[in-house]
Design a protein around this motif. Structure first.
Motif, mmCIF file in Angstrom:
data_model
loop_
_atom_site.group_PDB
_atom_site.id
_atom_site.type_symbol
_atom_site.label_atom_id
_atom_site.label_comp_id
_atom_site.label_asym_id
_atom_site.label_seq_id
_atom_site.Cartn_x
_atom_site.Cartn_y
_atom_site.Cartn_z
ATOM 1 N N PHE A 116 0.799 -1.138 -0.149
ATOM 2 C CA PHE A 116 0.221 0.292 -0.049
ATOM 3 C C PHE A 116 0.700 1.092 0.443
ATOM 4 O O PHE A 116 0.479 2.395 -1.158
ATOM 5 N N ALA A 123 2.219 1.924 -3.575
ATOM 6 C CA ALA A 123 1.479 2.475 -4.299
ATOM 7 C C ALA A 123 0.892 3.576 -4.502
ATOM 8 O O ALA A 123 0.969 4.747 -4.712
ATOM 9 N N PHE A 131 1.838 8.644 -5.913
ATOM 10 C CA PHE A 131 0.672 9.797 -5.947
ATOM 11 C C PHE A 131 1.282 10.831 -5.458
ATOM 12 O O PHE A 131 0.609 11.826 -6.473
ATOM 13 N N PHE A 189 -6.963 1.441 -5.515
ATOM 14 C CA PHE A 189 -7.424 2.567 -4.496
ATOM 15 C C PHE A 189 -7.245 3.997 -4.339
ATOM 16 O O PHE A 189 -8.294 4.421 -4.219
ATOM 17 N N MET A 190 -5.699 4.343 -4.804
ATOM 18 C CA MET A 190 -5.086 5.324 -5.103
ATOM 19 C C MET A 190 -6.235 6.456 -5.961
ATOM 20 O O MET A 190 -6.266 7.181 -5.835
ATOM 21 N N PRO A 232 -4.490 -2.145 -4.680
ATOM 22 C CA PRO A 232 -3.820 -0.552 -3.845
ATOM 23 C C PRO A 232 -3.161 0.162 -5.225
ATOM 24 O O PRO A 232 -3.891 1.257 -4.807
ATOM 25 N N ALA A 233 -4.083 0.436 -6.511
ATOM 26 C CA ALA A 233 -3.350 0.860 -7.984
ATOM 27 C C ALA A 233 -4.936 1.323 -7.996
ATOM 28 O O ALA A 233 -4.818 2.819 -7.492
#
Lengths: 659, 659
Positions: A484, A487, A491, B581-582, B578-579
């Motif tokens: 997590f 990833a 961002f 989620f982001m 995770p991808a």
């Protein structure tokens, strides 16, 4: 003779060629006084930026070099680290210094037609390309001689040195170039209705400087880094899987062959029938074919299993595929670009919506291509196969960087031609080359992103070996937590870059407005704007915005490794690499699509220049600028820096963990 | 008595409350004839859409139901699947049908002041909230009675049924609502200078229908799904780690307590001193506190280790934290929103750049919060702890959905007040509630995204157990390949949604322009626009755009599982969760920030309505619309559908694999 002396030799040949090309470039005519004046302003702006950036880098580098001394084999790591950093910086420095001289010469030689101007830009660009691979191969070969195979794992210091410079050059250069570009466009084109590169626009020199510090220095440091860390990763994996000397020699030989084939392919990059794009693509195609043939011969000559060759071939094919798909999605008159242009009829909002949709979509093919390459290379030669596949792909670096550096040189040449008011006929030549440079910039960016992802995958394997993990199990909650966080990194990292461009561009806008208001006769062309002030704003803000994202990239893996342990750090890499890859593709290709949609409208479609659709497309282009030239490419550097520092500090993570 | 009869009882109480609330809503005054006319147009548009969507869903559902019959225990799985699908659809159907009646009644009761209108909207919204948890708990309890604990793993059919409906409702509703909204705004506000919800805008009814099918039906199906699959995941994990009956009962009890505390917290949602936002937040706060106290007592009463309670508590705290951070980043006058608004001074381009930067940044806190919850819950009670933490978070569903449904109801109420030309004083009340609804919609979206991520993590654990994997090792190249494909999914999936909105919005724009041109007296308010045609365009295009993304979500895991095997499928989940989620956080929060930046300017800042900054902010809002209400939320449904189908088809993946 040890194998690394052969590759040292090839590296020296490469640098010699670069020096020769630099010399050939400098010998060309510089054009009239006005052109020289403008070129000199760009030159000094670019040098000033690079020098000030060097000071910031030096602080980080010296602190890190001292800290590294405390690691086991600290002195050797520090030497490797400084070698990598210096080699990368030299590449960027040399390449950019030639680029800021090749630009005006390209504009001058445009008098003699497309073919001549093309040649000047390509030779100028090839300096960066061959300096990068030359310094890379020389550095690694010499360090191998110094460290010997038994300490090959210390080479990661070299990789990290390259990574650190790349991170700075990509982030700083990226912010600089887009702050200047967006700022120049927002007031110049939108408010004042000035054409691109109009000398009355106070931000115009800063914009041209930006092309050099971003697209040239930043890109070369990025690809140099991929080249260096990929070779290092392949050597580390070789160390982990077998002690056969030939396994160490093989990736270096593949790299050397890449240089030879790139040199030979230069012969194919020639403009016939005025089709310059084709010439560039022929250069890439021939370089892949020659490399494949030579790799095949070499594999046979060394009596190595042919499966090694297949792994390398999968990397070469991957490069071509990514090139092709980027061109399809973002090329000048591709279907997706036309769709974005059409959406501009509904306004800036729908233009951006379609641009983002296109960028999101472009991810699918590169991912499947990379997945296929991983599959083929692993099935061929195990984990080692992944390492040499990455080397195969990156062995094309010299050709790719040559073509990439062609971009900022022709972009600048167009600017100089415009600003110095050259003849319409000449400007047509430079404009054409500029447009081609724009497309190739997008496609080489695809290569850089794909290369970064594949080399990070190889580094991930090397990381596991370095910290002594035989499995990184996603069912272990520590790994899940790491995934997590990994990833998350791209961002947050890119948010700082986007914000920096937004802020700096706004300051640039205010400065341009101020000059237009206070300098009398500016818009009438009677008074000169204060270019230096605009250059200064871009420089100061890029350097100011550097620090936070750098710290995020460097400190996150260290903190995770020490606090949560090596399993979590492995998870971090697992989460970070694919998320960054997707985000980088999405950002770079969204931006390219919106850029080309604008150009498509400017070519007279959907109302052409000045129409409402054009205004909408300019909004899209503005949004796309920092996506494609700042945030997207910087992610390449981020994933490699995180990967290399995780390997470099492996002894620390093994010895100390809090949780 | 078996434990599931207790929870069945609580579920029935919840549904009874929902029926009572529906009845109370219908009893309220409907307002004058004009208001009823408009409300009736919205109602019939919404029903028409839901009915046509049902036909598309039915095709998919029937095919799947038949295919499931061929699985081991096929009949039971099919029954579970249909139960889940029907329960989800019933929730959405009931909730939306009350919402399209509560809207006009809220507008009417606004005559009596904020407090009264607020109450009407909340009671109307609570129908969805309590129907969702009621049907969820009833469905699971009954299926447990039918399947018994020994076949608890077949409950995944229930989860998948809920997932399938959610996928359709989220994707279809999301496209519908934004095609209509963007289309209405682009012509209405920008070209014709009409205010929001002006009856002369032909797309205005479609826009209001969209609020209901998207924000109400879509959201309720999404959260219902999270609720259902989380409970199922917890039961599956319980089955995997121990056979103690109390481990099955515990998560269901936590869910039941959530219903009780949500009911009690309704008492706290009251408007004092006209501060409605505060009332809503007090509702959430009290519901968390009551739930925590009751969970603590229950854990003690059952003589279970207190560590179970800590795991549940971490889920409850996570909900509050995500709420709070979303509010900080996207709230009406938060610092980041003001920054975006300020960037609008530079034009639409810089507004979007800052909006995207803000969205990218917002990811950090939710990720750290979820990571902390995973850590605490795992340290407390192992993998089972992750399951019950997710249940703890989702046990707040009734309260969250109540507050969420408040959004579309007040949004519609504002629209009806505007269109039927109600008194200025009344419109002020509805406008205020509408603004609050907008903020709470953003924060509840944060809850839905966080809930989806946590429940997907729990499902991932359940998946590993179902296919019999004790480790999913990222160093295995098959897993690596799966990870890349998984990370790719949300990007490609959302690209289709963005594109669909872009296309449909453009068609809507053309239709509105056509009506303005051809219907004489339209802009003077003398002739009525053809609302039905606009509704039809949104309906048809939403349904047309549904199919491809649905197929991507359903077929990708099946293909990967069968062709590449269960390791690769495990990798796919590792990369996807995770991808997604982001990306979901980034999209939802970028959109919310740009929306609120526009509102901030409309409130009179940076030039106010009609200024250049405002026009720029409208561009940002347009871009943000499909990000926050289509693509972002749909990712929630995607990750859960992929996870549940992976578990459901576990026997297939174990038996057949090509590679």
């Amino acid at each position: 003779m040890e194998f690394y002396y052969y590759t040292l030799l090839v590296g020296i040949v490469s640098v010699l060629y670069a020096v020769f090309a630099a010399y050939a470039t400098l010998k060309k005519e510089e054009g009239n006084k006005k052109m020289q004046e403008i070129a000199s302003a760009i030159k000094s702006g670019a040098s000033a930026y690079l020098n000030r950036q060097l000071k910031t880098i030096a602080v980080f580098a010296i602190i890190l070099a001292i800290l590294f001394l405390f690691l086991p084999n600290g002195l050797q790591i520090t030497i490797a680290f400084l070698t990598g950093a210096i080699a990368s910086y030299l590449t960027a420095y040399l390449g950019m210094n030639v680029a800021v001289r090749a630009n005006v010469r390209t504009a001058k030689s445009a008098e003699k037609g497309t073919s001549e101007a093309f040649k000047t830009a390509i030779i100028g660009g090839s300096v960066t390309g061959f300096a990068a691979v030359g310094f890379g191969l020389i550095g690694i070969s010499l360090l191998l001689a110094y460290l010997t195979i038994s300490k090959v794992e210390l080479l990661i210091g070299f990789g990290f040195g390259a990574s650190l410079i790349s991170l700075f050059a990509r982030v700083g250069g990226g912010i600089y170039t887009k702050a200047a570009d967006v700022g120049a466009d927002l007031v110049g084109k939108t408010e004042l209705n000035l054409p691109e590169d109009d000398p009355r626009n106070p931000a115009v020199i800063a914009d041209n400087v930006g092309d050099n510090v971003g697209d040239c220095a930043g890109m070369s440091a990025d690809v140099f880094e991929s080249y260096a860390v990929t070779l290092v990763a392949a050597l580390l994996i070789a160390y982990g899987v077998s002690s056969a000397l030939v396994n160490f020699a093989y990736p270096l030989y593949v790299a050397a062959i890449g240089i030879v084939s790139s040199l030979l392919s230069l012969l194919f990059i020639k403009v016939k029938n005025e089709n310059a794009t084709r010439a560039l693509y022929k250069g890439i195609g021939s370089s892949v074919i020659i490399a494949a043939i030579l790799d095949f011969i070499m594999t046979n000559y060394l009596s190595l299993p042919l499966s090694y060759f297949y792994a390398v071939l999968s990397g070469l094919v991957l490069a071509i595929l990514i090139f092709w798909i980027t061109d399809y999605y973002t090329g000048n008159v591709s279907k997706p670009v036309i769709k974005v242009a059409e959406a501009a009829k509904g306004g800036g909002g729908t233009d951006v919506i379609m641009g983002l949709a296109t960028g999101l979509r472009t991810t699918w093919f590169p991912v499947l291509a990379i997945v296929a390459a991983i599959f083929v290379s692993y099935e061929s030669a195990g984990l080692y196969g992944i390492g040499i596949a990455a080397v195969g792909m990156l062995s094309l670096t010299a050709t790719i960087l040559t073509i990439d550096s062609f971009g900022p040189i022709t972009d600048n040449a167009g600017g100089i031609a415009e600003m110095s008011g050259l003849d319409e006929r000449i400007r047509k030549v430079t404009d054409k080359l500029d447009a081609i440079g724009n497309t190739t910039k997008a496609t080489t960016k695809g290569f850089a992103i794909g290369g970064a992802a594949l080399s990070a995958t190889a580094l991930f394997v090397a990381f596991a070996q370095a910290v002594g993990l035989t499995s990184i199990d996603a069912l272990n909650p520590m790994v899940t937590i790491g995934i997590f966080i990994g990833a998350l990194m791209p961002f947050v990292f890119s948010s700082f870059l986007m914000e920096a461009v937004g802020k700096a561009a706004n300051l640039m806008v205010e400065e341009v407005r101020r000059q237009v208001k206070t300098i009398k006769g500016l818009l009438q062309g009677k008074a000169k704007p204060d270019y230096a002030k605009a250059v200064d704003i871009a420089t100061v803000n890029a350097l100011k915005a550097l620090v936070v994202p750098e710290l995020i990239a460097i400190l996150t893996p260290i903190i995770v490794g020490i606090v949560l342990g090596k399993q979590a750090l492995g998870g971090l890499l697992v989460g970070m690499i694919p998320a960054s890859f997707m985000l980088a593709l999405f950002m770079a290709n969204s931006g390219a699509a919106m850029d080309n949609a604008k150009k498509y409208i400017e070519a007279g479609n959907f109302g052409g220049k000045g129409s409402d659709a054009h205004k909408a497309a300019v909004v899209g282009d503005t949004v796309g600028d920092p996506l494609k030239d700042t945030a997207g490419p910087a992610l390449n550097s981020m994933i490699k820096v995180v990967s290399t520092i995780s390997i470099l500090l492996a002894p620390v993570f093994i010895a100390y963990t809090i949780l």
